[in-house]
Design an enzyme around this catalytic site. Structure first.
Site, PDB file in Angstrom:
ATOM      1  N   HIS A 131       0.822  -1.207   0.000  1.00  0.00           N
ATOM      2  CA  HIS A 131       0.000   0.000   0.000  1.00  0.00           C
ATOM      3  C   HIS A 131       0.860   1.263   0.000  1.00  0.00           C
ATOM      4  O   HIS A 131       2.061   1.217   0.253  1.00  0.00           O
ATOM      5  CB  HIS A 131      -0.916   0.026   1.228  1.00  0.00           C
ATOM      6  CG  HIS A 131      -2.099  -0.884   1.120  1.00  0.00           C
ATOM      7  ND1 HIS A 131      -2.009  -2.240   1.368  1.00  0.00           N
ATOM      8  CD2 HIS A 131      -3.394  -0.642   0.791  1.00  0.00           C
ATOM      9  CE1 HIS A 131      -3.201  -2.796   1.190  1.00  0.00           C
ATOM     10  NE2 HIS A 131      -4.056  -1.848   0.846  1.00  0.00           N
ATOM     11  N   LYS A 162      -1.031   4.847   4.697  1.00  0.00           N
ATOM     12  CA  LYS A 162      -2.002   3.928   5.314  1.00  0.00           C
ATOM     13  C   LYS A 162      -1.698   3.764   6.801  1.00  0.00           C
ATOM     14  O   LYS A 162      -0.546   3.551   7.191  1.00  0.00           O
ATOM     15  CB  LYS A 162      -1.976   2.575   4.602  1.00  0.00           C
ATOM     16  CG  LYS A 162      -3.050   1.601   5.093  1.00  0.00           C
ATOM     17  CD  LYS A 162      -3.149   0.403   4.178  1.00  0.00           C
ATOM     18  CE  LYS A 162      -4.178  -0.596   4.690  1.00  0.00           C
ATOM     19  NZ  LYS A 162      -5.522  -0.004   4.806  1.00  0.00           N
TER      20      LYS A 162
END
EC number: 1.17.1.8
Length: 245
Positions: free
Chosen positions: A132, A136
């Site tokens: 990601h 995040k």
């Protein structure tokens, strides 16, 4: 249906605002972000809310929504078994109100989890790698955690992953989720990606999903919004709405 968006100024939230505005059968009733009163939702006659906020605030949001009889479609991560139990407790006092919590709304991601569950019992080894963007908040991702739990459930009664590792640096083998190693990568330029690796003698299987843009979440979120009233109480995952079993 009158739909509000929580986290409306965030990257995913702003995408959801645009999606609701573009949908002919939906009306955007409120855009709520950090610092805004939740009463904007009730003032706007909101029937359902899309929540892409933060694990620190999502429970307070849900308590308000359930107590006001507003359905919720939640993409915020960080839901533990204890948190889900608390949501069920609130819903018990608000019959007819629906909450759907899903770790991922991309249809391809949901299908990849389903495929992984089907494949799990045919292989000796299984590991999950999620990748990601560096902003995040949680690691591993909710999608990776749920994927690992589904694999572990499908492998009940089978031997654990073979692994002769006796010495390693802390974290080198990833996080242990019900016996399945899960590895988290945070890298600039990424959005949301996951690879599920299976191995047995003489062969391997890789199942990979890539969300290249946050618009990949839109079809699943809008499906959930349109069908949320059909599923009173708490629903975890998008699978029941896709008839995947």
């Amino acid at each position: 249906m009158r739909v509000g968006v929580l986290g409306a100024k965030g990257k995913v939230g702003s995408t959801m605002v645009a999606a609701v505005q573009a949908a002919e059968d939906l009306t955007l009733s409120a855009e709520v972000d950090a610092g805004d009163p939740l009463s904007l939702l009730t003032d706007g006659g909101t029937e359902a809310v899309i929540d892409f906020t933060h694990p620190d605030v999502v429970m307070g949001n849900l308590e308000f929504l359930v107590r006001n009889g507003i359905h919720a479609v939640v993409g915020t991560t960080g839901f533990t078994a204890e948190r889900l139990a608390q949501v069920r407790e609130w819903l018990a006092d608000s019959p007819g109100t629906s909450v759907l919590v899903a770790p991922n709304f991309a249809i391809g991601a949901v299908l990849s989890m389903h495929f992984a569950k089907q494949a799990a019992r045919f292989f000796d080894s299984a590991e999950v790698i999620e990748l990601h963007h560096p902003h995040k908040a949680d690691a591993p991702s909710g999608t990776a955690t749920r994927t690992a739990k589904l694999i572990a459930e499908a492998r009940k009664g089978l031997p654990p992953n073979p692994d002769a590792t006796s010495t390693s640096l802390p974290g080198a083998r990833g996080a242990d989720v019900d016996g399945i190693p899960v590895h988290a990568v945070r890298l600039a330029g990424l959005v949301a990606h996951q690879e599920i690796l299976f191995g047995t003698e003489g062969e391997t299987l890789s199942i990979r999903h890539d969300s290249l843009d946050r618009t990949s979440f839109v079809p699943g979120v809008l499906l959930a919004v349109r069908r949320i009233r059909e599923h009173p109480g708490l629903t975890v995952g998008l699978e029941p709405l896709l008839d995947l079993g």
